[in-house]
Design a protein around this motif. Structure first.
Motif, PDB file in Angstrom:
ATOM      1  N   PHE A  38      -5.954   5.586   3.767  1.00 13.23           N
ATOM      2  CA  PHE A  38      -4.540   5.739   4.113  1.00 13.23           C
ATOM      3  C   PHE A  38      -4.207   4.720   5.201  1.00 13.23           C
ATOM      4  N   THR A  39      -3.862   3.527   4.739  1.00 14.03           N
ATOM      5  CA  THR A  39      -3.541   2.405   5.613  1.00 14.03           C
ATOM      6  C   THR A  39      -2.031   2.295   5.800  1.00 14.03           C
ATOM      7  N   SER A  40      -1.616   1.355   6.617  1.00 14.25           N
ATOM      8  CA  SER A  40      -0.174   1.147   6.803  1.00 14.25           C
ATOM      9  C   SER A  40       0.488   0.756   5.491  1.00 14.25           C
ATOM     10  N   GLU A  41      -0.226  -0.024   4.658  1.00 13.55           N
ATOM     11  CA  GLU A  41       0.312  -0.393   3.348  1.00 13.55           C
ATOM     12  C   GLU A  41       0.472   0.839   2.457  1.00 13.55           C
ATOM     13  N   ALA A  42      -0.515   1.730   2.500  1.00 14.42           N
ATOM     14  CA  ALA A  42      -0.420   2.961   1.708  1.00 14.42           C
ATOM     15  C   ALA A  42       0.754   3.810   2.173  1.00 14.42           C
ATOM     16  N   PHE A  43       0.913   3.946   3.477  1.00 15.75           N
ATOM     17  CA  PHE A  43       2.018   4.741   4.004  1.00 15.75           C
ATOM     18  C   PHE A  43       3.362   4.147   3.611  1.00 15.75           C
ATOM     19  N   ASN A  44       3.472   2.836   3.633  1.00 14.97           N
ATOM     20  CA  ASN A  44       4.736   2.200   3.232  1.00 14.97           C
ATOM     21  C   ASN A  44       5.075   2.548   1.792  1.00 14.97           C
ATOM     22  N   GLY A  45       4.063   2.514   0.915  1.00 16.38           N
ATOM     23  CA  GLY A  45       4.297   2.864  -0.480  1.00 16.38           C
ATOM     24  C   GLY A  45       4.664   4.315  -0.666  1.00 16.38           C
ATOM     25  N   GLN A 419      -3.280   5.475 -10.511  1.00 17.43           N
ATOM     26  CA  GLN A 419      -3.290   5.329  -9.058  1.00 17.43           C
ATOM     27  C   GLN A 419      -3.996   4.039  -8.646  1.00 17.43           C
ATOM     28  N   GLN A 420      -5.091   3.704  -9.315  1.00 19.85           N
ATOM     29  CA  GLN A 420      -5.808   2.468  -9.015  1.00 19.85           C
ATOM     30  C   GLN A 420      -4.958   1.247  -9.333  1.00 19.85           C
ATOM     31  N   ASN A 421      -4.140   1.349 -10.379  1.00 16.56           N
ATOM     32  CA  ASN A 421      -3.224   0.240 -10.693  1.00 16.56           C
ATOM     33  C   ASN A 421      -2.235   0.009  -9.553  1.00 16.56           C
ATOM     34  N   TRP A 422      -1.726   1.108  -9.004  1.00 19.31           N
ATOM     35  CA  TRP A 422      -0.779   0.988  -7.889  1.00 19.31           C
ATOM     36  C   TRP A 422      -1.493   0.508  -6.626  1.00 19.31           C
ATOM     37  N   MET A 423      -2.693   1.041  -6.368  1.00 19.25           N
ATOM     38  CA  MET A 423      -3.439   0.644  -5.168  1.00 19.25           C
ATOM     39  C   MET A 423      -3.763  -0.849  -5.161  1.00 19.25           C
ATOM     40  N   ASN A 424      -4.087  -1.391  -6.330  1.00 22.03           N
ATOM     41  CA  ASN A 424      -4.388  -2.822  -6.438  1.00 22.03           C
ATOM     42  C   ASN A 424      -5.425  -3.244  -5.390  1.00 22.03           C
TER      43      ASN A 424
END
Length: 565
Positions: A38-45, A419-424
């Motif tokens: 749960f990184t800043s990029e994940a939170f933004n998404g 989910q993995q597609n979105w996580m990239n």
């Protein structure tokens, strides 16, 4: 008042990049998501979906076939674990987090505390599970404070029921688990006397469909003798659970989702929730309650902030989507809870339910639009969204224990492909999404943000239009559902089409609806026609059109008219 949008992240699966997906694979084979995913990029998404809260599911340490003996953490006996990873609702230590979720296992609690801090810095609030009804068989806390005694430590096991015991017992009988024909085999889990199973199975021989991996906790109710309540003096289990809740609330979390809250006496909640809120006043409590007859008791007496609306709106919307029920049945859903609507939490997916895009639900995830708009906009209460729902996750795998059932596994290690597609690979930018997945995600972004930010939805009044059109020959009551939401400034008219066909709807808005909403007397006004599939356009209304508004509504779509007074 802002409407809550809760994003449920199944923590073990959310950030897992491993795509091996071996049925019943170990953590080393299939991988596992971590707190640090749960990184800043994940939170933004996540925030793009209008999210205000994240429910981190599966945080507390639970029974698992995975051990870390080098750190003093042993695997649970295989006979009392469902799947490889184990159910997050078979708690084996209320005072610890699941070691699978940590990069550095000795620092696992610190990693969780950092997750809470990062979530708050991202402008989001934190919800975790509280599992009050049962614990894992073989529960033993090695992380509890020294002043706290373990559950069952001082139980009198010769008593089937004793208000001072933490568990219920079946004296003189050996537990026989469904996957062990001969309970006397060496090197297998043994329990004597047998404890009562978590789903109120008062038998030493629980079956395959029982929650045989769990043991029911004793809150002072003698279930075998007329459900007699022994609440004075306060039972020991109550104090132990107050200590558990206090421990987690002190970690600066913002709320608890309380598993199977209706299986715990309401008197406990009446006592414990005010105790917690006296020290942590902003903490919210969400109850998983399925019996509508208990709703008001668990809100008014039990002091819960929010309850699941599963048996009402969720089940009805699923029935309408699958063609088993009429859209008119939605009316009863809001009528039944109209006085408590602000306390009801709606959803269309969670870890217990089938995925919308699965073969078991409706397959085509784009057909969810009318149900999603109703679920988010019918009442002002919170809406809960399950991770990868916005990507059309199909759960088309037999991952392990649960098999092929249209649900994403809660028992095994797995990589969720959409989910993995979105996580990239950790970028959380949707870089591997298909065009269809991108379009579906954008629909969710638009609808969830609309529901969260519209004052008419979060604070406005409601008027159901179905009754006024029951005899309207130009209105299909089985496939169309319509309603108003309004404030002193504007009115929203919702027309939801569950049909596979375009519908031309000649909607009747009765005089009292015009009077109550403030439409009556307006000669001309500007408005906006909103379609989530086809954008929005400005329109102008004249007074004569308020009685009958002629619409063409696309298949499986919603039209919303915004009328500014």
């Amino acid at each position: 008042m802002e409407k809550f949008i809760i994003y449920q992240a199944f923590t073990r699966l959310f950030g897992n990049k491993n795509n091996t997906n071996k049925p019943s694979g170990t953590i080393r084979e299939n991988g596992c998501g971590k707190f640090n995913d749960f990184t800043s990029e994940a939170f933004n998404g996540i925030k793009e979906l209008g999210t205000t809260h994240i429910w981190y599911t599966g945080i507390i340490e639970h029974a698992s076939k995975t051990g870390y003996p080098e750190f003093g953490i042993q695997a649970s006996p295989a006979e009392i674990v469902k799947g490889q990873a184990g159910s997050p609702y078979a708690i084996r230590d209320y005072y610890d987090v699941c070691p699978d979720l940590a990069e550095n296992i000795p620092e696992r609690m610190k990693e969780f505390e950092n997750l809470v801090q990062r979530t708050h810095e991202a402008g989001l609030k934190v919800i975790i599970d509280f599992v009050p009804n049962h614990v894992s068989r073989g529960y033993k806390s090695d992380s509890k404070p020294e002043s706290v005694f373990c559950f069952g430590e001082h139980d009198n096991q010769s008593d089937a029921f004793n208000p001072n015991n933490n568990f219920y017992y079946i004296p003189g009988q050996l537990l026989r688990l469904p996957n062990i024909p001969d309970a006397y085999q060496p090197d297998v889990y043994s329990e004597f006397p047998a404890k009562v199973t978590g789903n109120d199975c008062f038998s030493a021989n629980p079956g395959d469909h029982d929650w045989y991996e769990t043991v029911k906790l004793n809150y002072g109710v003698d279930y075998l003798n007329g459900h007699t309540k022994h609440f004075s003096p306060i039972p020991n289990t109550w104090y132990k659970m107050l200590e558990v809740l206090t421990f987690w609330a002190s970690k600066e979390i913002d709320g608890f989702r309380c598993d199977m809250a209706e299986m715990v006496p309401v008197e406990f909640w009446e006592w414990v929730i005010p105790e917690i809120k006296s020290r942590f006043p902003s903490v919210i409590f969400i109850a998983e309650v399925y019996n509508p007859q208990l709703y008001r008791e668990y809100i008014n007496k039990g002091k819960f902030d929010y309850l699941y609306d599963k048996v009402g709106l969720y089940d009805t919307l699923k029935g309408v989507l699958q063609g088993r029920q009429s859209a008119t049945d939605i009316t009863k859903c809001w009528q039944d809870i109209d006085d408590i609507k602000q306390h009801m939490l709606n959803f269309l997916e969670n870890h217990d339910e089938q995925r919308i895009a699965s073969d078991f639900f409706i397959k085509d995830p784009f057909t969810i639009i009318p149900a999603l708009v109703i679920s988010t906009c019918l009442n002002p209460g919170p809406y809960m969204h399950y991770f990868a729902q916005e990507l059309g996750e199909t759960a088309a795998d037999a991952e392990g224990f649960s098999g092929f059932d249209g649900r994403t596994t809660i028992f095994d290690y797995w990589g969720v492909k959409s989910q993995q597609n979105w996580m990239n690979n950790g970028k959380f930018d949707g870089g591997q999404l298909t065009d269809e997945q991108k379009r579906l995600r954008q629909l969710y972004v638009d609808i969830l943000n609309f529901a969260r930010t519209e004052k008419c939805v979060s604070e406005g009044m409601f008027y159901g239009l179905q009754w006024a059109n029951k005899d309207n020959p130009e209105y299909d009551n089985d496939k169309i559902y319509s309603f108003l939401r309004y404030t002193t400034e504007e009115v929203l008219i919702f027309i939801c089409n569950f049909s596979d066909e375009i519908k031309v709807v000649n909607l009747e808005i009765p005089e009292d609806a015009k009077e109550m909403s403030g439409l009556k007397g307006l000669c001309h006004c500007k408005g906006e026609k909103i379609s989530f599939n086809f954008g929005s356009t400005d329109i102008e209304f004249a007074q004569k059109r308020f009685l009958r508004i002629n619409h063409e509504v696309e298949a499986k779509d919603v039209l919303i008219y915004r009328i500014r007074k």
